[in-house]
Design a protein around this motif. Structure first.
Motif, mmCIF file in Angstrom:
data_model
loop_
_atom_site.group_PDB
_atom_site.id
_atom_site.type_symbol
_atom_site.label_atom_id
_atom_site.label_comp_id
_atom_site.label_asym_id
_atom_site.label_seq_id
_atom_site.Cartn_x
_atom_site.Cartn_y
_atom_site.Cartn_z
ATOM 1 N N ALA A 1 53.809 41.509 33.904
ATOM 2 C CA ALA A 1 53.200 40.407 34.646
ATOM 3 C C ALA A 1 51.894 40.824 35.311
ATOM 4 C CB ALA A 1 54.164 39.887 35.707
ATOM 5 N N GLN A 2 51.700 42.099 35.492
ATOM 6 C CA GLN A 2 50.513 42.593 36.185
ATOM 7 C C GLN A 2 49.347 42.710 35.216
ATOM 8 O OE1 GLN A 2 51.434 45.700 38.825
ATOM 9 N NE2 GLN A 2 49.336 46.255 39.206
ATOM 10 N N THR A 3 48.207 42.207 35.607
ATOM 11 C CA THR A 3 47.010 42.243 34.793
ATOM 12 C C THR A 3 45.882 42.799 35.634
ATOM 13 O OG1 THR A 3 47.783 40.250 33.669
ATOM 14 C CG2 THR A 3 45.484 40.819 33.378
ATOM 15 N N ALA A 4 44.985 43.546 35.004
ATOM 16 C CA ALA A 4 43.863 44.126 35.738
ATOM 17 C C ALA A 4 43.046 43.042 36.435
ATOM 18 C CB ALA A 4 42.996 44.949 34.807
ATOM 19 N N THR A 5 42.608 42.044 35.724
ATOM 20 C CA THR A 5 41.825 40.963 36.323
ATOM 21 C C THR A 5 42.271 39.620 35.746
ATOM 22 O OG1 THR A 5 40.110 41.276 34.644
ATOM 23 C CG2 THR A 5 39.749 42.346 36.760
ATOM 24 N N PRO A 6 43.390 39.090 36.254
ATOM 25 C CA PRO A 6 43.866 37.813 35.710
ATOM 26 C C PRO A 6 42.913 36.673 36.051
ATOM 27 C CG PRO A 6 45.093 38.341 37.671
ATOM 28 C CD PRO A 6 44.207 39.532 37.368
ATOM 29 N N THR A 7 42.873 35.727 35.146
ATOM 30 C CA THR A 7 42.100 34.523 35.375
ATOM 31 C C THR A 7 43.059 33.397 35.702
ATOM 32 O OG1 THR A 7 40.377 35.213 33.833
ATOM 33 C CG2 THR A 7 40.505 32.863 34.328
ATOM 34 N N VAL A 8 42.774 32.698 36.777
ATOM 35 C CA VAL A 8 43.532 31.510 37.129
ATOM 36 C C VAL A 8 42.667 30.336 36.699
ATOM 37 C CG1 VAL A 8 44.554 30.146 38.999
ATOM 38 C CG2 VAL A 8 44.663 32.648 39.062
ATOM 39 N N THR A 9 43.232 29.459 35.893
ATOM 40 C CA THR A 9 42.495 28.310 35.385
ATOM 41 C C THR A 9 43.377 27.069 35.513
ATOM 42 O OG1 THR A 9 41.113 27.558 33.542
ATOM 43 C CG2 THR A 9 43.151 28.715 32.957
ATOM 44 N N THR A 10 43.020 25.986 34.863
ATOM 45 C CA THR A 10 43.788 24.752 34.988
ATOM 46 C C THR A 10 44.206 24.231 33.621
ATOM 47 O OG1 THR A 10 41.807 23.362 34.935
ATOM 48 C CG2 THR A 10 42.593 24.065 37.098
ATOM 49 N N LYS A 11 45.233 23.399 33.647
ATOM 50 C CA LYS A 11 45.733 22.743 32.442
ATOM 51 C C LYS A 11 46.263 21.383 32.863
ATOM 52 C CE LYS A 11 48.921 23.494 28.572
ATOM 53 N NZ LYS A 11 47.946 23.406 27.507
ATOM 54 N N SER A 12 46.039 20.383 32.039
ATOM 55 C CA SER A 12 46.604 19.063 32.305
ATOM 56 C C SER A 12 47.966 18.963 31.630
ATOM 57 C CB SER A 12 45.679 17.970 31.768
ATOM 58 O OG SER A 12 44.504 17.924 32.539
ATOM 59 N N VAL B 1 47.847 41.690 40.437
ATOM 60 C CA VAL B 1 46.507 42.070 40.016
ATOM 61 C C VAL B 1 46.220 43.487 40.495
ATOM 62 C CG1 VAL B 1 45.474 41.032 42.083
ATOM 63 C CG2 VAL B 1 44.094 41.291 40.059
ATOM 64 N N THR B 2 45.476 44.244 39.697
ATOM 65 C CA THR B 2 45.006 45.550 40.150
ATOM 66 C C THR B 2 43.526 45.485 40.481
ATOM 67 O OG1 THR B 2 44.590 46.256 37.871
ATOM 68 C CG2 THR B 2 46.728 46.841 38.842
ATOM 69 N N GLY B 3 42.842 44.475 39.994
ATOM 70 C CA GLY B 3 41.432 44.253 40.301
ATOM 71 C C GLY B 3 41.301 42.991 41.139
ATOM 72 N N LYS B 4 40.256 42.249 40.880
ATOM 73 C CA LYS B 4 40.031 40.998 41.598
ATOM 74 C C LYS B 4 40.294 39.836 40.643
ATOM 75 C CE LYS B 4 36.654 38.455 44.249
ATOM 76 N NZ LYS B 4 35.381 38.423 44.912
ATOM 77 N N PRO B 5 41.085 38.840 41.062
ATOM 78 C CA PRO B 5 41.335 37.699 40.178
ATOM 79 C C PRO B 5 40.062 36.882 39.975
ATOM 80 C CG PRO B 5 42.214 37.260 42.356
ATOM 81 C CD PRO B 5 41.715 38.684 42.359
ATOM 82 N N THR B 6 39.971 36.239 38.824
ATOM 83 C CA THR B 6 38.805 35.402 38.542
ATOM 84 C C THR B 6 39.233 33.950 38.393
ATOM 85 O OG1 THR B 6 38.986 35.854 36.181
ATOM 86 C CG2 THR B 6 37.519 37.266 37.437
ATOM 87 N N ALA B 7 38.319 33.066 38.742
ATOM 88 C CA ALA B 7 38.572 31.629 38.674
ATOM 89 C C ALA B 7 38.012 31.070 37.381
ATOM 90 C CB ALA B 7 37.934 30.934 39.871
ATOM 91 N N GLY B 8 38.864 30.333 36.654
ATOM 92 C CA GLY B 8 38.425 29.638 35.453
ATOM 93 C C GLY B 8 38.047 28.211 35.803
ATOM 94 N N GLY B 9 37.798 27.407 34.791
ATOM 95 C CA GLY B 9 37.392 26.017 34.973
ATOM 96 C C GLY B 9 38.353 25.228 35.841
#
Length: 184
Positions: free
Chosen positions: A50-61, A102-110
């Motif tokens: 479940a752990q990711t270096a820099t996961p991206t959180v994004t959206t889905k309808s 996360v081991t890095g910083k999470p990133t924001a997707g669309g």
């Protein structure tokens, strides 16, 4: 409520099978490492996956609206027992509801507001992604993108809800899955 029992039973049997497989796969030969450490238990393997270096959180309808998902398009949830940005879900709870670590910083997707995305330290020292102060989790019962099988479940002392782009719980009920398997 009966379909939720099936989901919980499926998750429990999956975790049991993983633990049993790990226990049965050990060898009788001594460990080759100097410290003699054993293989991690299945729950540790799940946490590591479940752990990711820099996961991206994004959206889905989905049927419930526009929700937060991880970089694999799997639904993210909040736990109503978390009254602060610090997670209260550990042990068996974290096996059924893996934290987005996360081991890095999470990133924001669309569709995700960068200013609402942050991290919080878990009791085990790992960093968990938060959104508007809510620690984020997946549900082990969601096997495909679009699954929302954890929506509204009352597990480990409180309810679990998908998270909207505003960082609030979406408490409605829609179909349990948009992944084509009816949620099960």
């Amino acid at each position: 409520m009966r379909p939720h029992v099936r989901v919980i039973a499926a998750v429990a049997s999956t975790v049991f099978a993983a633990v049993a497989a790990t226990a049965c796969s050990g060898s009788s030969s001594p460990s080759s490492s100097a410290g003699g450490t054993a293989s991690p238990p299945a729950s540790a393997a799940l946490e590591e996956a479940a752990q990711t270096a820099t996961p991206t959180v994004t959206t889905k309808s989905v049927s419930l609206g526009k929700i937060l998902v991880n970089d694999k398009n799997l639904t993210l949830y909040l736990f109503q027992a978390d009254k602060t940005s610090t997670s209260t879900c550990t042990g068996a709870c974290a096996a059924a509801w893996p934290p987005l670590e996360v081991t890095g910083k999470p990133t924001a997707g669309g569709g995700v507001q960068t200013k609402l995305l942050s991290t919080s330290k878990r009791s085990d020292g790992k960093m968990q992604v938060t959104y508007k102060g809510h620690p984020l989790y997946r549900f082990a019962g969601d096997s495909k993108p679009g699954n929302v099988n954890g929506q509204g479940l009352n597990n480990f002392g409180a309810k679990w809800y998908v998270v909207g782009t505003d960082g609030k719980a979406i408490t409605g009920s829609g179909s349990q899955s948009t992944g084509g398997n009816g949620g099960y």
